[in-house]
Motif scaffolding. Structure first.
Motif, short mmCIF file in Angstrom:
data_model
loop_
_atom_site.label_atom_id
_atom_site.label_comp_id
_atom_site.label_asym_id
_atom_site.label_seq_id
_atom_site.Cartn_x
_atom_site.Cartn_y
_atom_site.Cartn_z
N PRO A 54 0.97 -1.15 -0.08
CA PRO A 54 0.07 0.00 0.14
C PRO A 54 0.67 1.40 -0.06
O PRO A 54 0.21 2.35 -0.17
CB PRO A 54 -0.77 -0.20 1.24
N PHE A 55 2.09 0.89 0.30
CA PHE A 55 2.88 2.14 0.09
C PHE A 55 3.82 2.65 -0.93
O PHE A 55 4.42 3.62 -1.32
CB PHE A 55 4.08 2.13 1.35
N ARG A 58 2.72 5.96 -2.93
CA ARG A 58 3.16 6.95 -2.31
C ARG A 58 4.62 7.20 -2.42
O ARG A 58 4.92 8.09 -2.63
CB ARG A 58 2.93 6.89 -0.80
N TYR A 73 7.75 -2.47 4.23
CA TYR A 73 6.60 -3.58 3.78
C TYR A 73 7.15 -4.49 3.08
O TYR A 73 6.94 -5.67 3.30
CB TYR A 73 5.59 -2.52 3.20
N ALA B 15 4.49 1.25 9.22
CA ALA B 15 4.73 0.14 8.36
C ALA B 15 4.35 -1.26 9.36
O ALA B 15 3.73 -2.19 8.69
CB ALA B 15 6.06 -0.11 7.99
N GLU B 18 0.59 -1.53 9.53
CA GLU B 18 0.29 -2.18 8.22
C GLU B 18 0.66 -3.70 8.04
O GLU B 18 -0.17 -4.36 7.88
CB GLU B 18 0.86 -1.54 6.99
N PHE B 19 1.68 -3.87 8.56
CA PHE B 19 2.26 -5.29 8.28
C PHE B 19 1.35 -6.17 9.43
O PHE B 19 0.94 -7.36 8.98
CB PHE B 19 3.61 -5.44 9.23
#
Lengths: 235, 191
Positions: A54-55, A58, A73, B15, B18-19
């Motif tokens: 999802p990053f 960006r 990530y 992060a 999200e992880f």
């Protein structure tokens, strides 16, 4: 690794390799080649899931601010996937993958600043990921112009803002990495003029070279005509 | 330096969050894409169009990609019922569907094209057979993998060898060798 399982796998193998990884910079065609290799040989395919990050969008919008979360990530995602593979290793079928864990650190060095990279390194070390060892890496090479053209052609939205400088630095990082690489047999393929994912003749020539590459470092410069094996030079 | 670290730590927290949020992804970690091979056959009501449509339907299956397709092979019909020649082909897929789910999807596609199963060996609108699924060997009611009759069927092995010449069929051997062992006269390759 269990030698009996290996011996059996070897007998049943259509290729001598149990785990082939296709690597190369963005746009060179590694995932397409990995897919075709898997279907042709009946191997399980292990792909990185870049579009799940999802990053990433960006990061491409604002590389400076977006790099660290995108990198972390990827690190977690890849570590999780490779570690799970390793746990199933004993009875594993043949596999084809489209990334090495080392890629993660290679990208981190390019995208992060020094402080961020130091932090990344600490996390990387703490995780102590044990990735399965490929028994062949196929490294696809092509110049920046070719990569840019292929990125435009395949049209993945978030990739369209990739610029030449970034790609050039990535390519240098890949070149440096594989210059020193000796962790497994390595086949370096000049993929500037061939399209093994789409072109049948290019693919079967490359498959034959892969089949014969079981040790050492080799360069494959495919010629549009003639015996592909003449272009295979051992190192 | 301090500011950079604060930003980095904030990004790291993000992060990590999200992880954790994606720690149970749709596909189990490490679960890859399995190569699966589907035999297509038809000899009724515009068989070539039916096969083409079936390829398109396979390409549209969820969690599945159509990677390779064979040529269309024309085959003289087998069995006691007088009928037009068969068109056969093979699709090479990569899928994250388990074997049973893939089979159900194939049956649904057959039904959609109006397959009738009244006469064994008789005319059929569309046949989809799951031939091989990765290295799996399955023997359950309604699902046998590899497909038990495929090692003897020229009209399966010829197109399969185009899609996956280096495939090892579990329990039987390499596709190229299997093809070499069957009689293929009468089969006709049509682009």
């Amino acid at each position: 690794m269990n030698t009996e399982a290996n011996a059996t796998a070897g007998l049943h193998a259509s290729l001598p390799h149990r785990f082939i990884v296709v690597e190369g910079a963005i746009g060179v065609g590694k995932t397409s080649l990995a897919r075709r290799l898997a279907v042709t040989t009946g191997a399980e395919l292990v792909l990185e899931q870049a579009d799940e990050n999802p990053f990433l969008e960006r990061f491409y919008r604002d590389p400076r601010a977006g790099a660290l979360p995108a990198q972390l990530y990827f690190l977690f995602q890849r570590a999780r996937q490779l570690q799970a593979l390793r746990q199933q290793d004993l009875f594993a079928p043949h596999r084809v993958g489209d990334y090495l864990l080392a890629k993660d650190r290679l990208f981190a060095r390019v995208t992060l600043d020094d402080e961020e990279f130091a932090l990344y390194e600490q996390i990387y070390a703490k995780m102590a990921v044990e990735a399965p060892q490929p028994d062949l890496v196929v490294y696809l090479q092509a110049p920046v112009e070719v990569l840019l053209e292929r990125i435009v052609r395949r049209g993945i939205g978030y990739e369209q803002s990739i610029d030449r400088d970034y790609l050039t630095r990535l390519l240098e990082a890949y070149t440096g990495y594989f210059h020193r690489y000796d962790a497994s047999p390595l086949l370096i393929v000049n993929a500037a003029e061939i399209d093994p994912a789409e072109n049948d003749a290019d693919f079967s020539d490359l498959l034959e070279v892969i089949r014969r590459t079981v040790r050492g470092r080799h360069y494959y410069h495919p010629l549009r005509s003639g015996d592909p094996l003449k272009a295979l030079r051992g190192g | 330096m301090g500011a950079v670290v604060r930003v980095a730590v904030a990004a790291l927290r993000l992060a990590m969050a999200e992880f954790v949020a994606v720690a149970a992804p749709v596909t189990a970690p490490g679960s890859g894409w399995q190569p699966a091979y589907v035999g297509l056959g038809s000899n009724l009501d515009g068989p070539v169009e039916r096969i083409e449509r079936a390829f398109a339907q396979l390409a549209a299956l969820p969690s599945t990609r159509l990677i390779a397709r064979s040529a269309l092979w024309h085959t003289p019909p087998v069995g006691p019922v007088a009928q037009p020649p068969f068109i056969n082909a093979v699709a090479g897929l990569l899928t994250q569907l388990p074997p049973r789910a893939l089979l159900e999807a194939l049956l649904a596609t057959e039904r959609e094209q109006g397959r009738r199963r009244e006469v064994r060996w008789g005319p059929r609108t569309l046949d989809l057979d799951l031939l091989v699924y990765g290295a799996s060997v399955v023997d359950e009611p309604g699902l046998q993998i590899p497909h038990p009759e495929m090692p003897h069927r020229a009209f399966v092995l010829y197109p399969l060898a185009e899609v996956a010449p280096a495939l090892w069929v579990p329990g039987h051997g390499r596709v190229a060798s299997l093809r070499a062992a069957v009689e293929g006269s009468g089969l006709e390759r049509r682009g």
